[in-house]
Design a protein around this motif. Structure first.
Motif, mmCIF file in Angstrom:
data_model
loop_
_atom_site.group_PDB
_atom_site.id
_atom_site.type_symbol
_atom_site.label_atom_id
_atom_site.label_comp_id
_atom_site.label_asym_id
_atom_site.label_seq_id
_atom_site.Cartn_x
_atom_site.Cartn_y
_atom_site.Cartn_z
ATOM 1 N N PRO A 41 0.851 -1.169 0.076
ATOM 2 C CA PRO A 41 -0.094 -0.021 0.027
ATOM 3 C C PRO A 41 0.715 1.335 0.030
ATOM 4 O O PRO A 41 0.409 2.474 -0.078
ATOM 5 C CB PRO A 41 -0.798 -0.276 1.170
ATOM 6 C CG PRO A 41 0.034 -0.794 2.043
ATOM 7 C CD PRO A 41 0.924 -1.770 1.405
ATOM 8 N N ILE A 42 2.154 1.011 0.314
ATOM 9 C CA ILE A 42 2.939 2.223 0.332
ATOM 10 C C ILE A 42 3.686 2.676 -0.965
ATOM 11 O O ILE A 42 3.890 3.893 -1.167
ATOM 12 C CB ILE A 42 3.873 1.999 1.456
ATOM 13 C CG1 ILE A 42 3.270 1.873 2.591
ATOM 14 C CG2 ILE A 42 4.756 3.363 1.453
ATOM 15 C CD1 ILE A 42 3.990 1.909 3.973
ATOM 16 N N ARG A 66 -0.511 5.499 -5.528
ATOM 17 C CA ARG A 66 -0.645 4.376 -4.674
ATOM 18 C C ARG A 66 -1.976 3.650 -5.005
ATOM 19 O O ARG A 66 -3.246 4.364 -5.277
ATOM 20 C CB ARG A 66 -0.775 4.751 -3.320
ATOM 21 C CG ARG A 66 0.769 5.481 -2.749
ATOM 22 C CD ARG A 66 1.005 5.802 -1.514
ATOM 23 N NE ARG A 66 -0.144 6.808 -1.312
ATOM 24 C CZ ARG A 66 0.028 7.643 0.177
ATOM 25 N NH1 ARG A 66 0.962 7.442 0.672
ATOM 26 N NH2 ARG A 66 -0.718 8.636 0.106
ATOM 27 N N ARG A 71 -4.645 0.216 -0.182
ATOM 28 C CA ARG A 71 -4.612 0.858 1.080
ATOM 29 C C ARG A 71 -5.989 0.895 2.070
ATOM 30 O O ARG A 71 -5.787 0.904 3.124
ATOM 31 C CB ARG A 71 -4.471 2.530 0.610
ATOM 32 C CG ARG A 71 -3.046 2.825 0.246
ATOM 33 C CD ARG A 71 -2.958 4.368 -0.179
ATOM 34 N NE ARG A 71 -2.879 5.139 0.853
ATOM 35 C CZ ARG A 71 -1.653 5.433 1.612
ATOM 36 N NH1 ARG A 71 -0.662 4.799 1.468
ATOM 37 N NH2 ARG A 71 -1.744 6.316 2.489
ATOM 38 N N TYR A 74 -5.426 -2.295 4.032
ATOM 39 C CA TYR A 74 -4.344 -2.255 5.131
ATOM 40 C C TYR A 74 -4.913 -1.112 5.872
ATOM 41 O O TYR A 74 -4.517 -1.188 7.221
ATOM 42 C CB TYR A 74 -3.059 -1.889 4.305
ATOM 43 C CG TYR A 74 -2.207 -2.988 3.869
ATOM 44 C CD1 TYR A 74 -2.330 -3.557 2.704
ATOM 45 C CD2 TYR A 74 -1.309 -3.492 4.703
ATOM 46 C CE1 TYR A 74 -1.398 -4.573 2.207
ATOM 47 C CE2 TYR A 74 -0.557 -4.829 4.548
ATOM 48 C CZ TYR A 74 -0.742 -5.039 3.276
ATOM 49 O OH TYR A 74 0.313 -6.395 2.843
ATOM 50 N N GLY A 75 -5.635 -0.329 5.471
ATOM 51 C CA GLY A 75 -6.072 0.730 6.301
ATOM 52 C C GLY A 75 -7.224 0.154 7.597
ATOM 53 O O GLY A 75 -7.139 0.754 8.545
ATOM 54 N N PRO A 226 -1.567 3.846 5.498
ATOM 55 C CA PRO A 226 -3.007 4.262 5.501
ATOM 56 C C PRO A 226 -3.877 3.845 6.531
ATOM 57 O O PRO A 226 -3.698 2.698 7.410
ATOM 58 C CB PRO A 226 -3.533 3.269 4.257
ATOM 59 C CG PRO A 226 -2.430 2.249 4.479
ATOM 60 C CD PRO A 226 -1.076 2.687 4.959
ATOM 61 N N MET A 231 -6.830 8.717 4.601
ATOM 62 C CA MET A 231 -7.246 8.818 3.170
ATOM 63 C C MET A 231 -8.283 9.569 2.778
ATOM 64 O O MET A 231 -8.179 10.107 1.975
ATOM 65 C CB MET A 231 -7.530 7.310 2.898
ATOM 66 C CG MET A 231 -6.600 6.076 2.813
ATOM 67 S SD MET A 231 -7.385 4.209 2.750
ATOM 68 C CE MET A 231 -7.568 4.342 0.957
#
Lengths: 279, 540, 314
Positions: A41-42, A66, A71, A74-75, A226, A231
């Motif tokens: 995600p980065i 991205r 994200r 993973y967020g 994230p 976001m």
């Protein structure tokens, strides 16, 4: 009644608890399985920025290029972690302080002034100040959101302790020579558990939202990693240009908050005898 | 939507229109347009002393209510403004300035030479170019009420340029008793001689600033150009609406609630131009230049090979694409002095390998990093998250440096904390830092003397503290050069030296257009680093 | 009653002391250098140091605290380090917008929430109950600024019914004042509807379970008037409690709303001050908020005794 019948009965009588819990379990599962269902995600290539959903990027890309879908998955990890830890920290601290304050009147006087002082400072300003001064990290944000919640929990627990403290069974235990800690733990604490659980769910939901608000004001978690909150906040310029960058985390956030609230409402209806009787 | 609901909405809208809700601009078009402009500036005006601070907002304020002795025109050439006659002695050591007639302060008193001398003295105490100049000044005698002199110890070609520049702080003129204020304390009274008056009673810090036309101002006869020429004011009132949220400011412009939005984020420009009546225009052609400052005091960047590795790893194209987005508005640039300016030479920029593919650059960078003996210790990057361009840039820089082997630690804070931490000369693990980023105006960057960041005097330099005797020698040489070509020659050598030494790493140059209601305003002029409101007319 | 009020008013002092010490320590012990921010980007370290000295920031902490505490006790909250405008003047300029927004937001939230809460309690356990409470929670689950932006996009930009941003004081007309506050109040109010509706529903359920209500219902008294006259009045105490809590929470929500809708209130004042490290403003406003918080709690406690005669203060 058969087992399946019992489960079906449970679902029918507690739909909010079931819906809330199911949603949460699904989202937590997705968060745990993140490395298997999403890419890094980065990492990014700026040339890919602000692309709409495609075969390569299922939910498009953000302003750095991205992967929004990655994200978003993973967020979930950090957002859920924030909610959970804030609830845990504030509930445990508040419970301990509230127990002591409710039982020992000397502690009460000092502690409640302190709690009043903390409550008198608007929570978001306290949070912004803490983050601005201690630097932006998930740890600091969690603490910054948890601290303003502690006084309310303290009040809640203290109120329960005050109402239970002089009841006959507690008096009996006291005159039996039971040690204070055992008294608090065995006889008084159980009465606080039900309201605390309900309160914990509300704090969890509120924390996830507050994190978004802090990110909006520039005092949230570091933008590299994230969270749904950061976001949404960092994509707010793109409402008309790249709406997927806001809607993906926004819908997730709304779903989790809804789920946690449903869970809390359902638990409260079940655990508070006065309400469940009416129903 | 069902037809009945649609008709209800229509009826509601009609009723609303009758009561005056909505579409205020329709009603306004029937009467004569108010001679008033509402502008959303890029920041907040919280300091009212344009000498005490180098903040750009204070410079805008200064340009509105104060006036300058000289000013640069659209071609960056200094022209007289308050000065009527200039006389330079044969040995070029004595400059005699006579003020033009008609100059008055806002309280009605005349502007005198004594006021000007006091103002220049206060200004030079805070300004890099001014300090450089005054090291060579012997005296500043007042000859009579309208005339004063600057007497130099040796000829100094940049004297008038220093007085005319628009890079902050501008050399604005104040009354002698106000200019007597210690340069390190703010002025408390605000009396200028400029084309606008500052309406202090309507000033709301953080929210609104109001200026009114100065009816007693006597503009020069030449047409307006840059901050030179005739400052004819065609408006009665200019209001600065401080709207920090870019989305809100954009919506306000689209709805016609404000007339001018100074720095819309580039990404929303298409949305703005899609609204009929809104124009975008670049008012500062030299734009901004970004620089990544490396800390020369501590490892790894006290080592030349490590600095060269960073210089190769950092991708101007990636940074600009991430931070600005639209290639129409940015360019990669191999100059330390702003491409497109008189000094925008790119000698020595082969060291940047700007045209080579990233893979090649990264391979070379990795090699250089190994050569430097880098031990893998984490390097601290100061990451300002609340300013969009800075936020995006540092995320790219972090990735760029990681890709060649640096162990990067991002310290994400707001800009205020970066400003605090960058001044700490301790090692990074004791509160210091290794890398931070900022940007300056292209015009300011184009002068090796004006921009303090160019100095290479070690611990007394600007944050990063580069130290290089050759660079310093050439900076002085540049200041003493007698004409443009000579200065350009020095700049070439200087640029190459700064590239080879890796003084800092420039990240590219970009312009940011302003967006305004072209269906209401005309006459806006281009000035770097200042937004002028004279010459502007409201026609609808 | 009077002595009760007096005692409560005196209770402001320890709270303000706690807040004062806490905020001062927070600001001055942690990293932050307003002098560097004031000086601007092109300044030299020497200039910054001189500015720092002229603002008294290099004096020992205890001395700075003593000076500030002494001045505050005398009502002098100091001046902004940047604009030199007195803190009390800044707060005065910005009180109007913040209070207006808080008032209209609470009005919207209470009206909507009590309606929804009563409805849900009346039909407790039914689908309507679930739906109504679900709706209330939805208003709460989307961040305020997202709701705000969406509202502005449709209502202000597309349909041009209301202005995008800004604030006009009531002195310039009631309708102009109101029309600037409609969108922000709804955007922010929705967040509190869930909170208030939930408590309304819970306390209504409690009251509805009481014997005298069941008796009245058995006697055939029509449900709606009975709900409103008997049940609501008795459920008022916890509802007012949570409204009081809501008001305290409101200041937090107001901060974001003021940024989205460009309302020049105290929320934005403090957020700007924090990012600039403008200590006098931050400290002064926090003290004022502490006093307001105590006063509001007092008002709420007193209003209990008017609503519920069983509550009396000696």
């Amino acid at each position: 009644m058969s087992d399946r019948g019992k489960i079906g009965d449970f679902i029918r009588r507690n739909p909010t608890i079931v819906v809330g819990a199911t949603l949460l379990v699904l989202i937590t599962l997705a968060a745990l399985l993140a490395p298997y269902i999403a890419r890094d995600p980065i990492a990014f290539e700026p040339i890919n920025r602000l692309r709409g959903p495609s075969a390569d990027f299922w939910l498009g890309t953000d302003s750095l290029g991205r992967d929004v879908y990655a994200r978003m998955i993973y967020g979930a990890r950090i957002s859920l972690l924030v909610g959970l830890l804030v609830a845990l920290i504030s509930i445990i601290s508040g419970a301990v302080i509230g127990l002591l304050a409710g039982y020992f009147s000397k502690v009460d006087a000092v502690v409640m002034r302190l709690m009043d002082g903390i409550m008198a400072i608007p929570s978001i300003l306290l949070a912004i100040a803490l983050v601005a001064l201690l630097g932006s990290s998930v740890k600091v944000v969690i603490i910054a959101i948890a601290i303003p919640e502690i006084p309310r929990v303290t009040r809640l627990v203290r109120a329960v302790v005050l109402s239970v403290r002089d009841l006959p069974f507690v008096e009996a235990a006291r005159s039996n020579g039971t040690r204070v800690t055992k008294l608090l733990r065995r006889h008084i604490l159980p009465s606080t558990v039900a309201p605390l659980i309900v309160q914990a769910t509300y704090i969890c939901a509120s924390a996830i939202l507050t994190e978004a608000g802090l990110s909006f004001l520039g005092a949230g978690t570091p933008p590299e990693f994230p969270t749904w909150g950061n976001m949404i906040a960092s994509s707010r310029l793109y409402l008309q240009i790249a709406p997927w960058t806001i809607f993906a985390p926004g819908i997730c956030l709304a779903l989790v908050v809804l789920a946690v609230n449903l869970l809390g409402d359902g638990l409260r209806d079940r655990l508070d005898p006065r309400i469940s009787r009416r129903m | 939507m069902t037809s009945s609901r649609r008709s209800i909405l229509k009826a509601g809208a009609a009723a609303a229109a009758l009561t005056g809700i909505g579409a205020p601009h329709v009603a306004r078009a029937q009467q004569k347009p108010p001679r008033q402009v509402r502008m959303v500036p890029h920041g907040d005006l919280n300091v009212l002393d344009p000498i005490w601070t180098t903040q750009n907002m204070a410079a805008y304020h200064g340009a509105m209510m104060y006036d300058t002795l000289f000013g640069i025109d659209a071609n960056f050439n200094p022209q007289p403004q308050m000065v009527g006659k200039t006389d330079i002695s044969a040995d070029r050591k004595t400059y005699t300035f006579e003020l033009r007639p008609g100059l008055k302060w806002h309280d009605g008193t005349d502007v005198t030479a004594r006021d000007c001398v006091a103002s220049i003295r206060r200004w030079q105490a805070k300004d890099g170019a001014g300090q450089h100049l005054f090291e060579r000044v012997a005296d500043t005698p007042v000859v009579d009420a309208k005339t004063f002199r600057i007497v130099l110890k040796e000829p100094y070609g940049l004297l008038i340029d220093a007085l005319a520049k628009t890079s902050t702080p501008l050399c604005v003129m104040m009354k002698a008793e106000i200019a007597a204020t210690d340069p390190n304390t703010q002025i408390t009274k605000h009396i200028g001689s400029g084309p606008f008056k500052f309406i202090e009673s309507e000033y709301r810090p953080g929210s609104r600033v109001v200026y009114e036309r100065n009816p007693d101002y006597v503009p020069r006869s030449e047409p307006a150009s840059g901050i030179a020429g005739g400052k004819r004011v065609l408006l009665d009132k200019v209001i600065w609406d401080i709207i920090p949220d870019a989305q809100t400011a954009a919506s306000a412009l689209m709805a016609g609630e404000v007339d001018f939005f100074e720095l819309p984020p580039i990404d929303i420009l298409p949305t703005l131009t899609a609204t009929p009546g809104i124009k975008t225009e670049v008012f500062s052609k030299l734009g901004n230049v970004g620089q990544v400052r490396l800390n020369h005091l501590h490892p790894p960047f006290n080592n030349l090979a490590a600095r060269k590795a960073a210089q190769l790893a950092i991708s101007q194209e990636d940074i600009q694409r991430a931070a600005i987005g639209n290639p129409q508005y940015y360019q990669t640039c191999g100059s330390h002095f702003a491409c497109g300016s008189a000094m925008g030479v790119e000698d020595g920029s082969e060291a940047l390998m700007l045209k080579a593919p990233m893979a090649e650059r990264q391979a070379k960078a990795r090699e250089l990093l190994k050569q430097s003996g880098y031990d893998g210790k984490p390097i601290v990057l100061l990451h300002a998250t609340n300013i969009h361009i800075m936020n995006q840039t540092m995320l790219v820089v972090a990735q760029n440096l990681r890709q060649v082997g640096f162990n990067v630690q991002l310290a994400s804070t707001d800009w205020g904390a970066v400003v605090t931490r960058r001044s700490n000369q301790n090692p990074p693990e004791q509160g210091g830092w290794n890398v931070f980023y900022t940007y300056s105006g292209g015009n300011a960057t184009s002068s090796p003397i004006s921009l303090f960041a160019h100095a290479a005097i070690g611990k007394k330099a600007w944050f990063g503290w580069p130290e290089n005797a050759d660079i310093e020698k050439m900076r002085t040489e540049w200041a003493y050069a007698t004409n443009l070509d000579a200065r350009k020659g020095v700049a070439r050598r200087l640029n190459k030296t700064m590239m080879d030494y890796v003084h800092d790493v420039k990240t590219g140059q970009w312009v940011q257009p302003a967006a305004y209601r072209g269906d209401r305003l005309r006459g806006l002029i281009q000035v770097p680093e200042v937004i002028p409101w004279w010459n502007v007319e409201r026609y609808a | 009653m009077l002595s009760y009020i007096l005692r409560r008013l005196l209770g402001v002092i320890p709270v303000m002391v706690v807040v004062g010490v806490f905020v001062f320590s927070l600001l001055h012990l942690a990293p932050g250098d307003p002098a560097a921010i004031i000086a601007g980007d092109n300044a030299t370290e020497a200039n910054i140091a001189r500015i720092r000295a002229s603002l008294g920031l290099d004096r020992p902490l205890l001395e700075q605290f003593g000076k500030w505490a002494w001045a505050t006790v005398h009502g002098d909250l100091g001046v902004s380090m940047f604009s030199n405008v007195p803190v009390t003047e800044l707060v005065q300029q910005r009180m109007g917008p913040t209070f207006s927004l808080a008032f209209t937001t609470m009005a919207v939230a209470v009206v909507l929430a009590v309606t929804l809460g009563v409805l849900a309690a009346w039909k407790a356990g039914s689908l309507l109950d679930r739906a109504v409470m679900g709706l209330a929670v939805t208003g709460f689950s989307v961040p305020v600024f997202v709701v705000g932006y969406i509202m502005v996009y449709f209502i202000a930009l597309k349909w041009r019914w209301l202005p995008v941003q800004g604030y006009t004081p009531m002195s310039e007309g009631l309708w102009p004042w109101l029309r600037h506050l409609i969108l922000p109040s709804f955007a922010l109010g929705l967040a509190y509807v869930a909170l208030i509706a939930r408590i309304t529903r819970a306390s209504m359920l409690e009251v509805l379970a009481e014997d005298y209500i069941r008796t009245a219902s058995a006697k055939g008294v029509a449900t709606l008037p009975m709900l409103l006259r008997h049940a609501l009045k008795n459920a008022a105490v916890p509802i007012i409690t949570v409204v009081g809590i809501g008001v305290a929470l409101l200041i937090s929500g107001v901060v974001i709303t003021e940024s989205v809708f460009n309302i020049p209130g105290i929320g934005r004042l403090v957020v700007d001050a924090i990012s600039r490290r403008d200590y006098p403003i931050i400290q002064g406003v926090m003290i004022i908020f502490a006093a307001i918080y105590v006063l509001i709690n007092l008002v709420i406690d007193i209003s209990y005794s008017f609503i519920d005669p069983r509550i009396r203060y000696s």
